[in-house]
Write a protein that holds these residues in place. Structure first.
Motif, PDB file in Angstrom:
ATOM      1  N   UNK A  49       8.072  20.469 -78.248  1.00 39.54           N
ATOM      2  CA  UNK A  49       8.912  21.704 -78.097  1.00 39.54           C
ATOM      3  C   UNK A  49       8.947  22.361 -79.516  1.00 39.54           C
ATOM      4  N   UNK A  50       9.141  21.672 -80.685  1.00 43.11           N
ATOM      5  CA  UNK A  50       9.148  22.236 -81.742  1.00 43.11           C
ATOM      6  C   UNK A  50       7.879  22.748 -82.281  1.00 43.11           C
ATOM      7  N   UNK A  51       6.887  21.749 -81.870  1.00 40.88           N
ATOM      8  CA  UNK A  51       5.455  22.247 -82.482  1.00 40.88           C
ATOM      9  C   UNK A  51       5.138  23.547 -81.579  1.00 40.88           C
ATOM     10  N   UNK A  52       5.589  23.462 -80.237  1.00 41.39           N
ATOM     11  CA  UNK A  52       4.946  24.665 -79.526  1.00 41.39           C
ATOM     12  C   UNK A  52       5.572  26.051 -80.002  1.00 41.39           C
ATOM     13  N   UNK A  53       6.964  25.885 -80.315  1.00 41.13           N
ATOM     14  CA  UNK A  53       7.635  27.079 -80.615  1.00 41.13           C
ATOM     15  C   UNK A  53       7.400  27.535 -82.143  1.00 41.13           C
TER      16      UNK A  53
END
Length: 345
Positions: A49-53
């Motif tokens: 999720x960190x990567x996507x955000x």
């Protein structure tokens, strides 16, 4: 739950680490992630999720000047990973981040080289790290665990020699294909193989910093500073410093003679006497270093154990996001084991 991890630096290496953080031992989990633009906070952040955000520049909060300490105090990490870009001019932001983490007693794993920018900066970090685990192996040779391996051998080191910069390998290969130096240099910068200030790679500064890290780990103490390493040229070959000035014609002439041009780093150790240099070397094509190409690095370590002469030759990836992240993750897992052992002792 497992150990709490904070991460500063979400560039290529930081992103590669996030993609593999599920392999951290003991259920370790991410509680803080930040780059120069923003912050992610939570008791158990989802790395995916960190990567996507981050791809959308969607953060929990923006970064603010001097926020390193409050961020770490709030997150309460058991260990901190520093993967911000290397800056040998000011050392920032890595040196400041390391100082804050160590002042708070937080063990550190880093792949940044910024703390090796000068003798004084390195001494300051090592002083703060007294009694606190500080693993910076990944700042040297990326995917080649030379410092961890040889520290376990126990020989008295007398010489380090190596091809330690993949960017110069790339440019020399392009020269062999007939591409002019300036065009090969600009191509390397455009493709991200060389720093924007290309002299860092091509004049030997990158190799000098790697020699500082190698000697400190392998000798068990700081014996060399970046400015102690001579940057050499070869005027007889038209080379100013490092490989700057090499031409396709020179590379072709050497090839016709059965020789290869490489950028070679070298350290000779004789008791308290340490001499280090980085510069162009003309090698026979049968030399072990002659076949080191692309972003492969290689290092030859010579020494003695009692009266027995020993030599090790190690080769592997000297750069690359996944390669460096693999070394970082190995250091993280080792540190988790150390912390678990301390708690159970």
């Amino acid at each position: 739950m497992g150990k709490r991890i904070s991460l500063f630096g979400l560039g290529h290496v930081g992103q590669a680490l996030l993609r593999s953080l599920h392999r951290a031992r003991g259920g370790a989990h991410l509680v803080l992630a930040a780059d120069g633009h923003g912050v992610y906070r939570g008791e158990s952040l989802d790395p995916a999720a960190v990567l996507e955000r981050r791809a959308r520049r969607d953060y929990d909060a923006p970064r603010r000047p001097g926020d390193e300490e409050p961020l770490l105090l709030e997150a309460r990490p058991d260990l901190h990973v520093e993967l911000t870009p290397t800056n040998l001019e000011t050392g920032l932001p890595a040196v400041r981040d390391l100082e804050v983490a160590l002042a708070l007693g937080v063990p550190v794993v880093t792949a940044a080289k910024s703390h090796q920018r000068s003798r004084e900066t390195l001494a300051g970090i090592l002083e703060r790290a007294q009694g606190i685990p500080f693993l910076d192996h990944a700042a040297t040779l990326a995917g080649i665990p030379a410092t961890e391996m040889v520290a376990g051998v126990g020989m008295r080191l007398t010489r380090i020699e190596g091809v330690l910069n993949g960017t110069t390998n790339y440019i020399l290969a392009r020269l062999a294909e007939g591409v002019p130096f300036e065009a090969a240099r600009d191509e390397a910068v455009a493709r991200g193989f060389a720093e924007r200030d290309w002299r860092y790679d091509l004049e030997g500064d990158d190799v000098a910093v790697k020699l500082v890290g190698l000697t400190r780990h392998l000798c068990g103490r700081p014996v060399l500073a970046r400015d102690d390493v001579r940057r050499e040229g070869a005027p007889e070959l038209g080379i100013e410093r490092g490989i700057v000035g090499a031409t396709p014609e020179l590379v072709a002439r050497l090839a016709a003679e059965g020789k290869v041009l490489k950028l070679l780093g070298r350290v000779d150790i004789d008791g308290d006497s340490v001499r280090a240099s980085v510069g162009p070397a003309v090698l026979d094509r049968r030399d072990s270093f002659a076949g080191i190409e692309g972003f492969t690095n290689a290092v030859r370590l010579e020494g003695t154990m009692n009266e027995t002469r020993m030599e090790l030759f190690l080769r592997g990836p000297g750069a690359g996001a996944d390669e460096t992240a693999s070394r970082v993750l190995g250091n993280v897992n080792h540190l988790i084991e150390v912390l678990d052992w301390r708690e159970s002792a």
